[in-house]
Design an enzyme around this catalytic site. Sequence first.
Site, PDB file in Angstrom:
ATOM      1  N   ASN A  45     -94.662   8.319   6.437  1.00  0.00           N
ATOM      2  CA  ASN A  45     -95.803   7.441   6.464  1.00  0.00           C
ATOM      3  C   ASN A  45     -95.355   6.196   7.185  1.00  0.00           C
ATOM      4  OD1 ASN A  45     -97.334   5.088   4.755  1.00  0.00           O
ATOM      5  ND2 ASN A  45     -98.876   6.442   5.839  1.00  0.00           N
ATOM      6  N   LYS A  73     -95.139   1.205 -12.782  1.00  0.00           N
ATOM      7  CA  LYS A  73     -94.606   2.454 -12.028  1.00  0.00           C
ATOM      8  C   LYS A  73     -94.919   3.507 -12.969  1.00  0.00           C
ATOM      9  CE  LYS A  73     -93.417   3.503  -7.778  1.00  0.00           C
ATOM     10  NZ  LYS A  73     -93.576   2.638  -6.602  1.00  0.00           N
ATOM     11  N   LYS A 122     -99.382  -3.232 -11.863  1.00  0.00           N
ATOM     12  CA  LYS A 122     -99.799  -2.459 -10.316  1.00  0.00           C
ATOM     13  C   LYS A 122     -98.624  -1.768 -10.152  1.00  0.00           C
ATOM     14  CE  LYS A 122    -102.817  -1.767  -6.993  1.00  0.00           C
ATOM     15  NZ  LYS A 122    -102.620  -0.497  -7.258  1.00  0.00           N
ATOM     16  N   LYS A 139     -92.213  -8.031  -6.239  1.00  0.00           N
ATOM     17  CA  LYS A 139     -93.035  -7.763  -5.116  1.00  0.00           C
ATOM     18  C   LYS A 139     -94.326  -8.408  -5.094  1.00  0.00           C
ATOM     19  CE  LYS A 139     -92.158  -3.793  -3.668  1.00  0.00           C
ATOM     20  NZ  LYS A 139     -92.389  -2.279  -3.377  1.00  0.00           N
ATOM     21  N   THR A 143     -98.254  -0.140   5.031  1.00  0.00           N
ATOM     22  CA  THR A 143     -96.787  -0.494   4.701  1.00  0.00           C
ATOM     23  C   THR A 143     -95.925  -0.675   5.811  1.00  0.00           C
ATOM     24  OG1 THR A 143     -97.046   0.625   2.620  1.00  0.00           O
ATOM     25  CG2 THR A 143     -94.748   0.321   3.087  1.00  0.00           C
ATOM     26  N   SER A 193    -103.502  -2.343  -1.590  1.00  0.00           N
ATOM     27  CA  SER A 193    -104.088  -2.161  -2.494  1.00  0.00           C
ATOM     28  C   SER A 193    -104.574  -3.150  -3.329  1.00  0.00           C
ATOM     29  CB  SER A 193    -103.000  -1.408  -3.440  1.00  0.00           C
ATOM     30  OG  SER A 193    -102.638  -0.104  -3.284  1.00  0.00           O
TER      31      SER A 193
END
Length: 415
Positions: free
Chosen positions: A218, A103, A67, A91, A187, A348
């Site tokens: 953001n 990524k 992911k 993470k 986040t 997510s």
Amino acid sequence: MSSIFDTIHHRLSQAIQCTDIPEDVFNGLRYPEKTLAVNLVIRRDDRSFVNFKAWRCQYDSSRGPTKGGIRFHPSVCMDEVMHLAFLMTIKCAIAGLPFGGAKGGVCVDVKKLSEHELERLARAYIKAFASMVGPDKDIPAPDMYTGGAVLAWMADEFDRIQGKKYRAALTGKPVAMNGSQGRIEATGLGGYYVLNTMIESGLCSGESLKIGFQGFGNVASFCARYLAEDGHRIVAVSDSSACLFCAEGLDVEALIRYKDEQRRFSDYEQEKVEVLEPAEVLTIDCDILAPAALADQIHKDNAGQIKASVILELANAPVTEEADSILQDNNVVVIPDVLANSGGVIVSYFEWVQNRTGDYWQKEYVFERLRKQIEKAAADVVCCKEEYQVESLRTAAYILALKEIAEVIMAKNVK
Ligand code: NAD
């Protein structure tokens, strides 16, 4: 040998040597499982052809499908994509998500593309990597300069290629396209929850804290909003044009409105607000400094000038390895990226769960589940720090992740 692997190997060894797990168990984590590089060619609106380098890296899938976001930025390169995929692996393990790390990226300045060109690029990207992607293989998401619109085009193109509706193949989709409520806030809100857990655990202190943010996109804007609502003072914020400083505290809602109008901080005019150079945000007088823009912003040449006692890493890799040890010597607590900005990947994951069950959640429920999951991760990191008697939260976070990953590796292999 690329220097990103020096960093990765250093981070790994620092944590492995604190555990009793044999080092060779982690040999699979020393390099990515798979990295694909492609050359994307699209047509511009004037019918000319233009090409862009693009990558997808699946770093480690021990704990599940991989992911990670897709970044569109002129500085993107294969090394950066691999490094970020490694961070995603760590993470996801810290947050207890059933995912490995990945990524993607394209070396492109999106400000130089029309909306139609951006759409063509988004569709070309997912077409090139479609064979790697899927709800049980690799699940892309947004990152810098790839928001809901880019993900919507990619999800639509992926379904076309497969001839099937794959809701859970990409996350960070708009709510209208089966995205999750609360992903936009996730986040920044997650960073706020992590900071509160650290304050409660006594690792960093204070009421009415003075906080500075590098970047005000953001992540920073939502985190600043939640902290200001608790009575903390946001004394400085920056963008690439300037740093705004006000010792009494800036008006966060006014700044959010100002940024929504696509305006630069260098043009900001308000009584009592000083307009400084962008880099000055890092060395202003504050209790908490939250880098929320780019990588490698705190380095050996400025780490010694930092006045904050706590750094909340909202950006990925904002502190270099050399800066890390200077900060450690100066007793500055660094709350690491792999924990501090994990709210995005946690929500997510919630989107992936909702897509697979068909049961869609209210925003309040998403926030409550995020709070519980990220507070547990933060508390686990604090416990690890105490149990293994390590000085840095980063090393503690890596120990926690490596223990989770080792458990799976050992379970899959004959002793
Ligand atoms: P964004 O594009 O919304 O905001 C980035 C901000 O950084 C903008 O305000 C921009 O003006 C500012 N900036 C750019 N260059 C700067 C400079 N030289 N000095 C000061 N400010 C500068 O991005 P975002 O989504 O808020 O992400 C910020 C960071 O957080 C990135 O490192 C990203 O990888 C990381 N992150 C984001 C998420 C997420 O869900 N959005 C999740 C995990 C990590």
